[in-house]
Design a protein around this motif. Structure first.
Motif, short mmCIF file in Angstrom:
data_model
loop_
_atom_site.label_atom_id
_atom_site.label_comp_id
_atom_site.label_asym_id
_atom_site.label_seq_id
_atom_site.Cartn_x
_atom_site.Cartn_y
_atom_site.Cartn_z
N LEU A 24 0.86 -1.18 0.00
CA LEU A 24 0.00 0.00 0.00
C LEU A 24 0.90 1.23 0.00
N SER A 25 0.64 2.15 -0.93
CA SER A 25 1.48 3.36 -1.01
C SER A 25 1.35 4.18 0.26
N GLU A 26 2.33 5.04 0.52
CA GLU A 26 2.37 5.80 1.78
C GLU A 26 1.17 6.72 1.94
N ASN A 27 0.53 7.14 0.83
CA ASN A 27 -0.66 7.99 0.93
C ASN A 27 -1.94 7.17 0.94
N GLY A 28 -1.82 5.83 0.87
CA GLY A 28 -2.99 4.97 0.94
C GLY A 28 -3.82 4.91 -0.31
N GLU A 29 -3.26 5.34 -1.43
CA GLU A 29 -4.06 5.44 -2.65
C GLU A 29 -3.72 4.41 -3.72
N LYS A 30 -2.68 3.62 -3.53
CA LYS A 30 -2.33 2.62 -4.53
C LYS A 30 -1.95 1.31 -3.84
N ILE A 31 -2.38 0.21 -4.46
CA ILE A 31 -2.00 -1.10 -3.94
C ILE A 31 -1.50 -1.96 -5.09
N LYS A 32 -0.71 -2.96 -4.72
CA LYS A 32 -0.29 -3.95 -5.70
C LYS A 32 0.12 -5.22 -4.96
N VAL A 33 0.05 -6.32 -5.65
CA VAL A 33 0.50 -7.60 -5.10
C VAL A 33 1.97 -7.77 -5.45
N ILE A 34 2.79 -8.01 -4.44
CA ILE A 34 4.23 -8.18 -4.65
C ILE A 34 4.53 -9.61 -5.06
N THR A 35 3.94 -10.56 -4.34
CA THR A 35 4.14 -11.97 -4.67
C THR A 35 3.01 -12.81 -4.08
N SER A 36 2.79 -13.97 -4.66
CA SER A 36 1.80 -14.92 -4.18
C SER A 36 2.39 -16.32 -4.32
N VAL A 37 2.50 -17.04 -3.21
CA VAL A 37 3.10 -18.38 -3.26
C VAL A 37 2.15 -19.40 -2.64
N GLU A 38 2.28 -20.63 -3.09
CA GLU A 38 1.44 -21.72 -2.59
C GLU A 38 2.30 -22.93 -2.28
N THR A 39 2.06 -23.54 -1.12
CA THR A 39 2.77 -24.76 -0.74
C THR A 39 1.77 -25.75 -0.18
N CYS A 40 2.21 -26.98 0.01
CA CYS A 40 1.33 -28.01 0.57
C CYS A 40 1.17 -27.83 2.07
#
Length: 428
Positions: A24-40
């Motif tokens: 989340l950007s410091e002004n709270g106006e932008k978001i993005k997914v950095i990474t998504s991982v899956e394990t058993c």
């Protein structure tokens, strides 16, 4: 220079663990997914911790993988919870004022919650979600915003979702054993709703059915209010177990056969190497097993909707999500037998994500709720000196558009009733 906020969502399922890291950007106006991982996952059964050591090891593996891929150190995570130890209860609560013409404030709504908690919540339970609707002041009609009105009493239907404290503590301890703290705890089905449902869905009335591997979670919304929730101890793992039991296959072979039957015609056959021998299985026989289990899940879902008392309120029908909805024949079976419009619900796509899948609904929802909470803090800090912030009414709430491109509109000041979808519409 201020830094952005990095948050981690941890979705611990019966067969898979997913970690999603968001920014989340410091002004709270932008978001993005950095990474998504899956394990058993090992040590989780029917949404309950069964083997703490094994599960903690799996959680550690998933978090280390996320840290390695993202380049960020994870200190705390937000988690979701589900299972038979989650309880949904609603009761009409009335609070009488000491003076006849009392001006109603926010604290009076909190009094309704406090009274409900005293009457409905047992010592071994903890409230994780709360809602109040059908609010009335004296003999008024139903009110959306009673604050500022004058009356002698206030009443409303208070809905509390509680979880068994021991079960919750077990999951928290699993995270702690992995060397991490817990920042936020939410309900899995509510998280899925955050990432899948539109404002229109919640307004018109909808039942979201999240079919995971270990459990099926039902949550119902009407007039943008969470009005019912229930967890059913049936899920995707039961399809695999049934195939294994009936066809005398081990768990791994049964799961392989289940996956191989995906998108195949009924008249086709599947060849599977079992114990060094090539064996033939008909797709139709596997589908018969799957349909029988789907019918079982359907029966429990229909009973749960009936028990909720909101059977006739589902204007937008039933939306299915979760990893097991992609099992061949599940949607077709439920669509045929449920007396509602049925469709698959996909989580919204956020910047940084290469793909989306129904199995990601809960993890993305956990992340969105955590980022939303941080957004509130940022915006409320900026507007705390304002005497009368602009009110955000229901009419202004937009529908979620999963493929919507980034907008550069200025985000309005936040309030408690600020919509996640309105916030996200500014930059998704």
């Amino acid at each position: 220079m201020k830094e952005s906020f990095i948050k981690a969502a941890l979705d611990v399922g019966s067969s898979k663990i997913r970690v999603v890291l968001g920014e989340l950007s410091e002004n709270g106006e932008k978001i993005k997914v950095i990474t998504s991982v899956e394990t058993c996952a090992k040590g989780m059964r029917k949404a309950s911790v069964e083997d703490m050591e094994s599960l903690s090891h799996c959680v550690t593996e998933a978090l280390e993988k996320a840290e390695k891929e993202s380049g960020h150190k994870i200190e705390k995570v937000s988690i979701g919870i589900a299972g038979k130890h989650v309880k949904s209860t609603t009761k009409n609560i009335k609070f009488n004022f000491s003076k006849k013409d009392t001006v109603i404030g926010e604290k009076d709504l909190e009094n309704l919650y406090k009274m409900a908690q005293e009457e409905m919540v047992k010592p071994h339970e903890k409230v994780i979600k709360k809602e109040v609707y059908n609010i009335r002041v004296d003999n008024s009609g139903i009110l959306k915003h009673p604050v500022g009105m004058v009356g002698s009493f206030i009443e409303g239907d208070v809905h509390l979702i509680t979880v068994d404290i021991a079960q919750l503590e077990s999951l928290v301890e699993v995270v702690n054993k992995a060397g991490k703290g817990v920042e936020n705890i939410t309900l899995n089905s509510y998280a899925s709703a955050q990432s899948v449902l539109t404002y229109e869905d919640k307004k018109m009335g909808v039942a979201l059915i999240d079919i995971g591997e270990g459990s099926t979670d039902l949550i119902i919304f009407k007039n943008d209010k969470l009005i019912y929730s229930k967890s059913i101890p049936l899920g995707g793992m039961h399809y695999t177990n049934d195939i294994g039991y009936i066809l005398q296959l081990g768990k791994k072979d049964a799961e392989n056969l289940r996956n191989l039957c995906q998108n195949r015609r009924l008249e086709e056959s599947i060849y599977l190497q079992v114990d060094g021998e090539k064996k033939k299985y008909s797709v139709s026989s596997v589908r018969d097993i799957i349909d029988a289990r789907s019918e079982d899940i359907l029966k429990y879902v229909m009973v749960a909707i009936e028990e909720s008392g909101f059977k006739g309120y589902l204007g937008n029908g039933v939306i299915l999500t979760g990893g097991a909805v992609m099992v061949e024949g599940v949607v077709e079976k439920l669509s045929k037998d449920l007396n509602y419009r049925v469709k698959i619900g996909m989580p919204m796509k956020i910047k940084g994500m290469s793909e989306i899948h129904p199995s990601m609904s809960t993890s993305l929802g956990i992340l969105l709720e955590t980022l939303e909470n941080e957004h509130y803090k940022i915006k409320n800090k900026k507007t705390e000196e304002l005497k009368e912030p602009e009110k955000i009414t229901e009419e202004k709430l937009p529908e979620k558009k999963p493929d919507e491109t980034v907008k550069k509109e200025k985000v309005k000041p936040s309030k408690k009733n600020f919509s996640l979808k309105e916030w996200l519409s500014n930059f998704i």
